[in-house]
Design a protein around this motif. Sequence first.
Motif, mmCIF file in Angstrom:
data_model
loop_
_atom_site.group_PDB
_atom_site.id
_atom_site.type_symbol
_atom_site.label_atom_id
_atom_site.label_comp_id
_atom_site.label_asym_id
_atom_site.label_seq_id
_atom_site.Cartn_x
_atom_site.Cartn_y
_atom_site.Cartn_z
ATOM 1 N N UNK A 124 0.810 -1.227 0.000
ATOM 2 C CA UNK A 124 0.000 0.000 0.000
ATOM 3 C C UNK A 124 0.840 1.273 0.000
ATOM 4 N N UNK A 125 1.907 1.262 -0.790
ATOM 5 C CA UNK A 125 2.708 2.469 -0.981
ATOM 6 C C UNK A 125 2.146 3.262 -2.158
ATOM 7 N N UNK A 126 2.273 4.575 -2.106
ATOM 8 C CA UNK A 126 1.812 5.417 -3.205
ATOM 9 C C UNK A 126 2.925 5.519 -4.246
ATOM 10 N N UNK A 127 2.685 5.046 -5.468
ATOM 11 C CA UNK A 127 3.759 4.969 -6.469
ATOM 12 C C UNK A 127 4.282 6.323 -6.913
ATOM 13 N N UNK A 128 3.479 7.378 -6.773
ATOM 14 C CA UNK A 128 3.917 8.704 -7.227
ATOM 15 C C UNK A 128 4.804 9.409 -6.213
ATOM 16 N N UNK A 129 4.901 8.862 -4.997
ATOM 17 C CA UNK A 129 5.714 9.474 -3.951
ATOM 18 C C UNK A 129 7.048 8.758 -3.816
ATOM 19 N N UNK A 130 8.042 9.470 -3.327
ATOM 20 C CA UNK A 130 9.324 8.836 -3.038
ATOM 21 C C UNK A 130 9.191 7.988 -1.779
ATOM 22 N N UNK A 131 10.216 7.214 -1.512
ATOM 23 C CA UNK A 131 10.246 6.407 -0.299
ATOM 24 C C UNK A 131 10.110 7.304 0.930
ATOM 25 N N UNK A 132 10.877 8.367 0.988
ATOM 26 C CA UNK A 132 10.801 9.283 2.129
ATOM 27 C C UNK A 132 9.398 9.867 2.270
ATOM 28 N N UNK A 133 8.788 10.267 1.167
ATOM 29 C CA UNK A 133 7.446 10.850 1.221
ATOM 30 C C UNK A 133 6.410 9.831 1.677
ATOM 31 N N UNK A 134 6.561 8.574 1.263
ATOM 32 C CA UNK A 134 5.663 7.528 1.737
ATOM 33 C C UNK A 134 5.782 7.332 3.240
ATOM 34 N N UNK A 135 7.007 7.342 3.731
ATOM 35 C CA UNK A 135 7.231 7.164 5.168
ATOM 36 C C UNK A 135 6.626 8.323 5.961
ATOM 37 N N UNK A 136 6.716 9.529 5.429
ATOM 38 C CA UNK A 136 6.222 10.713 6.138
ATOM 39 C C UNK A 136 4.719 10.927 5.983
ATOM 40 N N UNK A 137 4.073 10.104 5.185
ATOM 41 C CA UNK A 137 2.651 10.302 4.900
ATOM 42 C C UNK A 137 1.778 10.335 6.154
ATOM 43 N N UNK A 138 1.966 9.453 7.141
ATOM 44 C CA UNK A 138 1.121 9.541 8.342
ATOM 45 C C UNK A 138 1.214 10.894 9.041
ATOM 46 N N UNK A 139 2.397 11.500 9.056
ATOM 47 C CA UNK A 139 2.552 12.814 9.672
ATOM 48 C C UNK A 139 1.791 13.881 8.882
ATOM 49 N N UNK A 140 1.898 13.809 7.564
ATOM 50 C CA UNK A 140 1.186 14.781 6.722
ATOM 51 C C UNK A 140 -0.330 14.645 6.888
ATOM 52 N N UNK A 141 -0.820 13.417 6.887
ATOM 53 C CA UNK A 141 -2.248 13.205 7.018
ATOM 54 C C UNK A 141 -2.770 13.660 8.374
ATOM 55 N N UNK A 142 -1.918 13.575 9.399
ATOM 56 C CA UNK A 142 -2.309 14.014 10.738
ATOM 57 C C UNK A 142 -2.187 15.520 10.912
ATOM 58 N N UNK A 143 -1.690 16.216 9.880
ATOM 59 C CA UNK A 143 -1.547 17.663 9.954
ATOM 60 C C UNK A 143 -0.290 18.119 10.667
ATOM 61 N N UNK A 144 0.638 17.186 10.897
ATOM 62 C CA UNK A 144 1.894 17.534 11.558
ATOM 63 C C UNK A 144 2.949 17.907 10.525
ATOM 64 N N UNK A 145 3.933 18.656 10.970
ATOM 65 C CA UNK A 145 5.044 18.998 10.099
ATOM 66 C C UNK A 145 5.904 17.762 9.858
ATOM 67 N N UNK A 146 6.141 17.390 8.614
ATOM 68 C CA UNK A 146 6.964 16.204 8.335
ATOM 69 C C UNK A 146 8.363 16.337 8.934
ATOM 70 N N UNK A 180 7.094 0.094 4.084
ATOM 71 C CA UNK A 180 5.809 0.058 4.782
ATOM 72 C C UNK A 180 6.006 -0.057 6.289
ATOM 73 N N UNK A 181 6.997 -0.837 6.705
ATOM 74 C CA UNK A 181 7.284 -0.966 8.134
ATOM 75 C C UNK A 181 7.818 0.350 8.700
ATOM 76 N N UNK A 182 8.711 1.015 7.942
ATOM 77 C CA UNK A 182 9.219 2.313 8.385
ATOM 78 C C UNK A 182 8.071 3.316 8.531
ATOM 79 N N UNK A 183 7.143 3.298 7.582
ATOM 80 C CA UNK A 183 5.974 4.184 7.653
ATOM 81 C C UNK A 183 5.141 3.883 8.900
ATOM 82 N N UNK A 184 5.011 2.594 9.225
ATOM 83 C CA UNK A 184 4.227 2.214 10.395
ATOM 84 C C UNK A 184 4.883 2.664 11.696
ATOM 85 N N UNK A 185 6.216 2.751 11.705
ATOM 86 C CA UNK A 185 6.945 3.091 12.930
ATOM 87 C C UNK A 185 7.210 4.574 13.102
ATOM 88 N N UNK A 186 7.008 5.374 12.052
ATOM 89 C CA UNK A 186 7.494 6.761 12.058
ATOM 90 C C UNK A 186 6.859 7.608 13.155
#
Length: 278
Positions: A124-146, A180-186
């Motif tokens: 469930x990674x977004x193909x248009x985003x980089x690895x770093x951007x995928x990992x930071x996605x939970x922070x962005x969705x929560x409205x936090x500064x990446x 995906x694991x890094x994204x889950x732990x971020x």
Amino acid sequence: MGLRRRNRRDTEDTWGSDSYPTGPHPAGPAAAVELRGVRRRYGKGNGTVHALRGIDLTLPRGSFTAVMGPSGSGKSTFLQCAAGLDRPTEGSVRLGGTEITGMNENRLTVLRRTRLGFVFQAFNLLPSLTVEQNVLLPMRLAGDRPDRRRAAEVLAQVGLHDKGGRRPSQLSGGQQQRVALARALVTRPDVVFADEPTGALDTTTASEVLALLRSAVDGLGATVVMVTHDPVAAAYADRVLFLADGSIADSLSGAGPERIAARMRSLTSPAAYQGTAA
């Protein structure tokens, strides 16, 4: 299978006897997940399906629990209710000491984005985003500064310190699951829920991902709840919880793949369901 990493804590002191922790337990800092009398029914009348039939358990912080059972045993429903993705028909669910059963959808969404991590079979990674951007996605969705430093930290922990600028399509399946694991732990979640995280991986790559989940528990103090059909994967956990017909049928601590597989085989026999709570 080679030697697997075990939790350094004394398993018996943490979990008690070989029966799974049930009944009343105080909500405290040691509890990551608590389910009390959780039932989930779908449909009405003669068409009612009892997916969960009264689940009572407590999962301590810093533990690794595998959930297994035959097809239709309630594994997916258990995970969805425990993670706030579905609401139980009856009962109570607490995550990190927070009662979530009566939360509205907006509050549940915020909780899932900030306090829970998810790892799925399909990455469930977004193909248009980089690895770093995928990992930071939970922070962005929560409205936090990446926090790029935090992203670099978790990518290093999963062995991808030099892959932050790549796209998912440039990575192997195993590397994508590491992302995906890094994204889950971020966000340093209370609990990481993993749904068949090695189902799409070959044996060697699956072992690497499971070792990372194990090290997240041992080295980072994470709490992992993993649904799996694979006894080898389940053997990485501190405890294996077996479901049958929507109820807790059994549990094993520190068991190897052979013992886990034997218990699974016994659950597929008709006799295993006799006496199951209605």
